[in-house]
Scaffold this motif. Structure first.
Motif, mmCIF file in Angstrom:
data_model
loop_
_atom_site.group_PDB
_atom_site.id
_atom_site.type_symbol
_atom_site.label_atom_id
_atom_site.label_comp_id
_atom_site.label_asym_id
_atom_site.label_seq_id
_atom_site.Cartn_x
_atom_site.Cartn_y
_atom_site.Cartn_z
ATOM 1 N N LYS A 132 -10.239 4.315 -11.238
ATOM 2 C CA LYS A 132 -9.998 5.200 -12.378
ATOM 3 C C LYS A 132 -8.507 5.514 -12.546
ATOM 4 C CE LYS A 132 -14.402 7.607 -11.569
ATOM 5 N NZ LYS A 132 -15.010 8.926 -11.219
ATOM 6 N N ASP A 133 -7.821 5.710 -11.414
ATOM 7 C CA ASP A 133 -6.473 6.268 -11.463
ATOM 8 C C ASP A 133 -5.342 5.282 -11.189
ATOM 9 O OD1 ASP A 133 -7.832 8.652 -11.809
ATOM 10 O OD2 ASP A 133 -7.696 9.213 -9.688
ATOM 11 N N ASN A 134 -5.615 4.241 -10.377
ATOM 12 C CA ASN A 134 -4.514 3.401 -9.908
ATOM 13 C C ASN A 134 -5.001 1.981 -9.604
ATOM 14 O OD1 ASN A 134 -2.223 2.337 -8.717
ATOM 15 N ND2 ASN A 134 -1.764 4.186 -7.552
ATOM 16 N N PRO A 135 -5.243 1.176 -10.634
ATOM 17 C CA PRO A 135 -5.753 -0.190 -10.428
ATOM 18 C C PRO A 135 -4.869 -1.051 -9.523
ATOM 19 C CG PRO A 135 -5.964 0.444 -12.723
ATOM 20 C CD PRO A 135 -5.153 1.517 -12.061
ATOM 21 N N ALA A 136 -3.554 -0.821 -9.522
ATOM 22 C CA ALA A 136 -2.668 -1.612 -8.672
ATOM 23 C C ALA A 136 -2.968 -1.360 -7.196
ATOM 24 C CB ALA A 136 -1.211 -1.285 -8.980
ATOM 25 N N GLN A 137 -3.174 -0.092 -6.836
ATOM 26 C CA GLN A 137 -3.538 0.225 -5.465
ATOM 27 C C GLN A 137 -4.952 -0.243 -5.127
ATOM 28 O OE1 GLN A 137 -1.736 1.958 -2.573
ATOM 29 N NE2 GLN A 137 -0.494 0.602 -3.840
ATOM 30 N N LEU A 138 -5.831 -0.209 -6.111
ATOM 31 C CA LEU A 138 -7.185 -0.731 -5.904
ATOM 32 C C LEU A 138 -7.128 -2.191 -5.473
ATOM 33 C CD1 LEU A 138 -10.282 -0.811 -6.129
ATOM 34 C CD2 LEU A 138 -10.002 -1.254 -8.588
ATOM 35 N N LYS A 139 -6.368 -2.993 -6.194
ATOM 36 C CA LYS A 139 -6.257 -4.418 -5.875
ATOM 37 C C LYS A 139 -5.719 -4.605 -4.452
ATOM 38 C CE LYS A 139 -5.790 -8.890 -7.172
ATOM 39 N NZ LYS A 139 -6.869 -9.732 -7.716
ATOM 40 N N THR A 140 -4.679 -3.884 -4.114
ATOM 41 C CA THR A 140 -4.033 -4.031 -2.814
ATOM 42 C C THR A 140 -4.937 -3.588 -1.677
ATOM 43 O OG1 THR A 140 -1.873 -3.663 -3.816
ATOM 44 C CG2 THR A 140 -2.039 -3.352 -1.443
ATOM 45 N N CYS A 141 -5.522 -2.407 -1.827
ATOM 46 C CA CYS A 141 -6.330 -1.854 -0.744
ATOM 47 C C CYS A 141 -7.657 -2.586 -0.578
ATOM 48 C CB CYS A 141 -6.565 -0.367 -0.988
ATOM 49 S SG CYS A 141 -5.064 0.645 -0.908
ATOM 50 N N ALA A 142 -8.263 -2.976 -1.694
ATOM 51 C CA ALA A 142 -9.542 -3.682 -1.608
ATOM 52 C C ALA A 142 -9.416 -4.975 -0.818
ATOM 53 C CB ALA A 142 -10.072 -3.973 -3.007
ATOM 54 N N MET A 143 -8.275 -5.635 -0.930
ATOM 55 C CA MET A 143 -8.077 -6.893 -0.216
ATOM 56 C C MET A 143 -8.034 -6.705 1.297
ATOM 57 S SD MET A 143 -5.421 -8.844 -2.806
ATOM 58 C CE MET A 143 -5.422 -10.392 -1.900
ATOM 59 N N VAL A 144 -7.689 -5.503 1.759
ATOM 60 C CA VAL A 144 -7.716 -5.222 3.195
ATOM 61 C C VAL A 144 -9.142 -5.358 3.727
ATOM 62 C CG1 VAL A 144 -7.356 -3.443 4.966
ATOM 63 C CG2 VAL A 144 -5.706 -3.708 3.098
ATOM 64 N N LEU A 145 -10.130 -5.024 2.894
ATOM 65 C CA LEU A 145 -11.530 -5.088 3.294
ATOM 66 C C LEU A 145 -12.201 -6.403 2.893
ATOM 67 C CD1 LEU A 145 -12.788 -1.471 2.509
ATOM 68 C CD2 LEU A 145 -12.126 -2.446 4.711
ATOM 69 N N GLY A 146 -11.424 -7.312 2.294
ATOM 70 C CA GLY A 146 -11.998 -8.600 1.912
ATOM 71 C C GLY A 146 -12.600 -8.625 0.526
ATOM 72 N N PHE A 147 -12.180 -7.701 -0.356
ATOM 73 C CA PHE A 147 -12.655 -7.663 -1.733
ATOM 74 C C PHE A 147 -11.524 -8.051 -2.690
ATOM 75 C CE2 PHE A 147 -15.083 -4.027 0.286
ATOM 76 C CZ PHE A 147 -16.199 -4.795 0.549
ATOM 77 N N ILE B 278 0.850 -1.191 0.000
ATOM 78 C CA ILE B 278 0.000 0.000 0.000
ATOM 79 C C ILE B 278 0.887 1.243 0.000
ATOM 80 C CG2 ILE B 278 -1.686 1.330 1.336
ATOM 81 C CD1 ILE B 278 -2.775 -1.282 2.431
ATOM 82 N N SER B 279 0.655 2.098 -0.985
ATOM 83 C CA SER B 279 1.447 3.326 -1.080
ATOM 84 C C SER B 279 0.586 4.579 -1.031
ATOM 85 C CB SER B 279 2.264 3.327 -2.387
ATOM 86 O OG SER B 279 1.409 3.263 -3.506
ATOM 87 N N ASP B 280 -0.745 4.396 -1.086
ATOM 88 C CA ASP B 280 -1.669 5.532 -1.056
ATOM 89 C C ASP B 280 -2.267 5.620 0.349
ATOM 90 O OD1 ASP B 280 -3.856 7.267 -1.263
ATOM 91 O OD2 ASP B 280 -4.127 6.820 -3.380
ATOM 92 N N SER B 281 -1.915 6.668 1.092
ATOM 93 C CA SER B 281 -2.337 6.776 2.494
ATOM 94 C C SER B 281 -3.804 7.136 2.646
ATOM 95 C CB SER B 281 -1.478 7.819 3.213
ATOM 96 O OG SER B 281 -1.683 9.105 2.656
ATOM 97 N N THR B 282 -4.465 7.652 1.596
ATOM 98 C CA THR B 282 -5.847 8.116 1.752
ATOM 99 C C THR B 282 -6.785 6.973 2.132
ATOM 100 O OG1 THR B 282 -6.185 7.872 -0.638
ATOM 101 C CG2 THR B 282 -5.578 10.059 0.174
ATOM 102 N N PHE B 283 -6.513 5.776 1.629
ATOM 103 C CA PHE B 283 -7.367 4.630 1.928
ATOM 104 C C PHE B 283 -7.266 4.258 3.412
ATOM 105 C CE2 PHE B 283 -7.703 -0.013 2.444
ATOM 106 C CZ PHE B 283 -9.025 -0.195 2.065
#
Length: 445
Positions: free
Chosen positions: A361-376, A334-339
């Motif tokens: 829209k902007d960063n699918p790589a961070q989407l994949k990483t951050c979504a998994m924190v919530l179980g997605f 995770i490199s995007d602190s906003t999540f």
């Protein structure tokens, strides 16, 4: 990254989370009473505290999460009688289904999932301690906690004495010293489950089991205790009282978390209305568990949640998009602190999900990483698409209508056990029914 803040139901304010031991976080949440299928409110609690556990796992090196199975309860006894089965057959059956259904929603099995029946000796021991310390007494085969012996009683719920008595729906009984006193142990008849005790053959009251199982696996004082808002009083209030009086500590858990109530299409769930929505039914219809999870987490855990078909449809559309944009992406750091900052604010999942939308829209790589924190996004895109288009059964419309008519007749005769059994049969066929002013309608996934 911001500090984690948690709204503490005990102090009624948001507080910076200060763990007892930063190397090992300890959480307890009240689990299901296994006599029937879990409704969507039960599922919300399971998903919420699974989310909390996942976030804490991302922050700390070790998290122990204990969520019990209640397999001693008068509702279980009644269900066993109605089905003419041993109590263990009822509890084993529904505990297995509960775990399967919650797994379908992405709920990881607790670190420890104790059953109340395995801890009766510990309950007897805690009750004996409470009697010795003057906080409990035996009368007419019952053992009761003496509420006036604990001056701090009511701190969690904020109820005054009259509200405590009314809210607990206390039984007016000759064996009570005080109307607010609650049962720790009660006698069993020959056709009820019973254990030998210093007070005769009987069984524990509901509240004592969680105190015993929590302290057994997490210690006398631990970090977080969670549950639905409906458990605040009397269950959690009673847990605090008996636990603190037994151990001598000022606290049972440092932070108390409660998720809000659930309605269905704007109405309170009710058997009389016929809108009790079961997680098992939704899964049987082929509705993706991940979509149910996203719908449940799209509202902040402390707020009331209204289940709607529109919300579920939107959740499916969102996941379709997320899986599409991440199909060739691997999870990274995770490199995007906003999540994470959103989640640090009392697990603000709506804000975190809005960040995920922007990442799509902007960063699918961070989407994949951050979504998994919530179980997605824990499946591959192919697995998601396959699950979306498989398992839809062929429906015999005449058979469905015949079952609905049989169910309506049972409801008219107030035979709710038969009506519930028919509803379950329809759900297994992939049919969802909805009762309304114009009669009963049905849909399939």
């Amino acid at each position: 990254m911001a500090e984690l803040q948690i709204y503490n139901s005990l102090t009624r304010k948001k507080e910076v989370f200060k763990p007892i031991d930063p190397t090992h976080i300890k959480i307890y949440a009240c689990g299901p009473t296994v006599y029937s299928y879990a409704h969507i409110g039960n599922a919300r609690q399971a998903v919420v505290f699974d989310m909390v556990r996942r976030v804490l796992n991302a922050l700390y090196p070790q998290v122990t999460y204990v969520a019990n199975i209640t397999d001693i309860d008068d509702k279980i006894i009644d269900a066993a009688r109605k089905e003419n089965k041993p109590i263990s057959a009822i509890t084993d059956h529904y505990a297995k289904i509960y775990n399967q259904d919650m797994a379908a929603l992405g709920v990881q099995k607790p670190t420890i999932q104790p059953r109340a029946t395995d801890h009766v000796d510990g309950m007897i021991a805690m009750i004996e301690t409470l009697i010795k310390k003057g906080h409990a007494y035996e009368n007419d085969g019952h053992v009761l906690f003496n509420v006036p012996s604990y001056p701090a009683y009511g701190a969690l719920s904020g109820r005054n004495r009259d509200e405590q008595i009314a809210g607990a729906r206390v039984e007016v009984a000759p064996y009570k010293k005080d109307p607010a006193d609650f049962v720790l142990w009660k006698p069993s008849t020959d056709d009820q489950p019973g254990w030998n005790s210093p007070w005769g053959v009987g069984r524990p009251g509901w509240h004592i089991e969680c105190s015993v199982m929590a302290t057994e696996f997490l210690g006398d004082v631990f970090d977080i205790h969670g549950g639905g808002l409906d458990l605040t009083f009397p269950h959690h209030e009673n847990e605090i009282a008996q636990s603190c009086c037994a151990t001598g500590h000022d606290h049972f858990a440092h932070y108390w978390m409660h998720n809000g109530f659930v309605t269905v299409e704007g109405e309170k769930m009710s058997k009389s209305i016929g809108n009790v929505l079961l997680a098992h039914d939704l899964i049987a219809q082929g509705i993706p568990g991940e979509a149910i999870r996203l719908a449940l987490l799209s509202t902040h855990y402390r707020q009331p949640f209204d289940w709607t078909e529109e919300g579920l449809t939107q959740a499916v559309k969102t996941l379709n998009k997320w899986y599409d944009v991440t199909k060739d992406i691997k999870a990274a750091e995770i490199s995007d602190s906003t999540f994470m900052d959103a989640l640090m604010d009392d697990f603000n999942t709506p804000k975190a999900v809005s960040v995920l939308h922007q990442m799509a829209k902007d960063n699918p790589a961070q989407l994949k990483t951050c979504a998994m924190v919530l179980g997605f996004l824990e499946q591959t895109t192919h697995e998601w698409q396959s699950a979306r288009h498989s398992g839809k059964p062929d429906i015999d419309e005449m058979a469905v209508q015949a079952l609905i008519e049989k169910r309506n007749a049972a409801r008219t005769n107030k035979d709710f056990a038969t009506a519930d059994a028919i509803r379950d049969e329809l759900a297994a066929m992939g049919v969802t029914i909805k009762d309304g002013p114009e009669g009963t309608s049905w849909t399939t996934s």
